[in-house]
Design an enzyme around this catalytic site. Structure first.
Site: not given
Ligand code: SDX
Length: 444
Positions: A321, A378
């Protein structure tokens, strides 16, 4: 002459607001520091370009506040979520979705009279204009219900074109009621359309959530029994999704509202933004991920190995998140609700066991621990939706129905903001410098 940008220490002048000193190219500017009611602080850069010629750059707005808001507070480090100051745990346990809609949109818990009026309005405005029923005939049965919800929501503006760009308070209150009530009907109709069953119209004798269950699952040929426990779970699911400050879809609603577009267009834009798998579409992606692991018989430890392999671009959907770097409080509530609902319905879902196994494994894996990746809203919601008989392609529609009061509250807050301006971010241009037009005959 220094060209490095140095942020000097925050100069804490007692008795007046804090300032942040910024020195650039020999110019020193003092920027006001704004402090919120939960002691969050922000540097106000409203005059930055005028004073220094600089703009800021912030990919994904990771560090950028777009507004000040009274609606929802999140403490991502402590896993706190409050709507208008009330903890999500208390609301999920003791409130109803309609009451939470009122709280978010109007800022206070309603009195009995206010609640009766609000509920009566939702009952009276649940029908669509009968011409809109014909729209459903134009969609293929395979249409994703989010495509239908987004387009039908915008089409409401064709029928309620009294939604002007400077609506009166009475107009806004009427549009709020229409949107909360009619989108529930559109969502249910899109589900019936997808399974080829006759549309079940809203029943004015039923409560808000009971009506959703009835419109989705009743058939004209027999009585449909509505289980009060299931209605309570539906209320809780929608409450948990009702608002979440400046998430992608809510920021989209505020962005579109800033141009003065119709409230229906703003809601339609929010639905479209929510659809993405990184946002509200994640609940559908989680179930598809769990189903794929189950069907392949893959050990979830090996699945996590693929997730950690950057070349795989596989994510553990439902984890991570932008704001929560601790447990998402909504995920904690939903995890408990999973056990309660499946137990009540006598369902043992192997996907729940896989989800729990993935969570247990991930929470002790350095990859996830170092990145502070925890289950989000989710991760478990889809398992409950499935148990209620809601198909996977309707999960994000349910998220949208839950998020409506949040979008409406933010729409209203921005509409009432006396210094509102059209949202128009700057950019840093990185394309060609000036060059001449080359006639076609001279191009090779
Ligand atoms: C919602 O914003 C809100 O409030 C949203 C929400 C709401 O109520 O409106 O809470 C609802 O959208 C919840 C999120 C649902 N999405 C997912 O579950 C999809 C999977 N999650 C990711 O795509 C990610 O965690 C996000 C999109 C939710 C957040 O992404 P960020 O803040 O841009 O973080 P990032 O992608 O830059 O990740 C940081 C690191 C990265 O690794 P490095 O490049 O540092 O090595 O963490 C890793 C990412 O690769 N990472 C994950 C991951 N989430 C982040 N690795 C594997 N699986 C994951 N799910």
């Amino acid at each position: 002459m220094t060209t490095d940008l140095e942020i000097k220490e925050i100069n804490n002048n007692k008795g007046s607001t804090e300032k942040a000193r910024l020195e650039y190219n020999g110019t020193v500017v003092e920027l006001p520091v704004v402090e919120g009611t939960e002691q969050e602080k922000a540097v106000d850069i409203s005059n930055l370009r005028a004073d220094t010629g600089l703009i800021t750059l912030d990919n994904g707005y990771m560090n950028t506040g777009s507004c000040q808001s009274d609606i929802t507070f999140i403490d991502g480090e402590k896993g706190i979520l409050r709507y208008r100051g009330i903890d999500i745990e208390a609301l999920a346990e003791r409130s109803t979705f309609v009451e939470v809609c009122y709280l978010l949109i109007y800022g206070e818990l309603p009195t009995k009279e206010q609640m009766d009026d609000f509920s009566e309005g939702l009952t009276r405005h649940s029908l669509l204009h009968e011409d809109m029923i014909h729209f459903f005939a134009g969609y293929p049965s395979t249409a994703h219900p989010m495509a239908i919800l987004s387009s039908m929501t915008c089409s409401l503006a064709a029928y309620y074109n009294d939604a002007s760009s400077s609506p009166t308070e009475a107009q806004i209150n009427l549009d709020v009621i229409r949107i909360l009530s009619k989108l529930r009907t559109i969502a249910s109709f899109s589900y019936k359309k997808s399974i080829g069953q006759p549309l079940i119209y809203p029943n004015n004798k039923l409560t808000y959530c009971a009506n959703i269950m009835n419109m989705m699952f009743a058939v004209p040929s027999e009585e449909y029994y509505i289980d009060d426990e299931i209605v309570k779970v539906m209320n809780q699911l929608l409450i948990l999704h009702a608002d979440h400050e400046q998430n992608c879809s809510t920021s989209t609603v505020r962005m579109v509202q800033s141009s003065g577009a119709s409230i229906y267009a703003c809601m339609s834009a929010g639905i479209s933004a929510l659809w993405g798998p990184l946002h509200g579409g994640a609940n559908q992606a989680v179930l598809e991920m769990l189903q794929q692991i189950h069907d392949s018989g893959e050990n979830y430890k090996s699945f996590l190995t693929k997730v950690k392999d950057k070349k795989s671009s596989i994510k553990l959907m439902g984890f991570g998140h932008r704001v929560y770097k601790n447990f998402d409080p909504r995920a904690k509530i939903l995890r408990k609700a999973c056990d309660r609902v499946l137990d009540k319905l006598g369902i043992s879902d192997p996907l729940l066991e896989i989800a729990k196994g993935l969570e247990e494994e991930a929470l002790k894996d350095p990859y996830f621990v170092e990145r502070k990746l925890y289950p989000n809203v989710d991760f478990y919601s889809g398992i409950i939706y499935s148990a209620l008989g809601i198909p996977v392609n309707m999960f994000t529609v349910m998220f949208a129905l839950g998020r409506l009061p949040g979008w409406l509250a933010h729409w209203k807050e921005q509409n009432e903001f006396d210094k509102k301006k059209i949202c128009r971010p700057r950019q840093v241009y990185t394309g060609y410098n000036e060059r001449l037009y080359v006639p076609l005959r001279d191009r090779n």
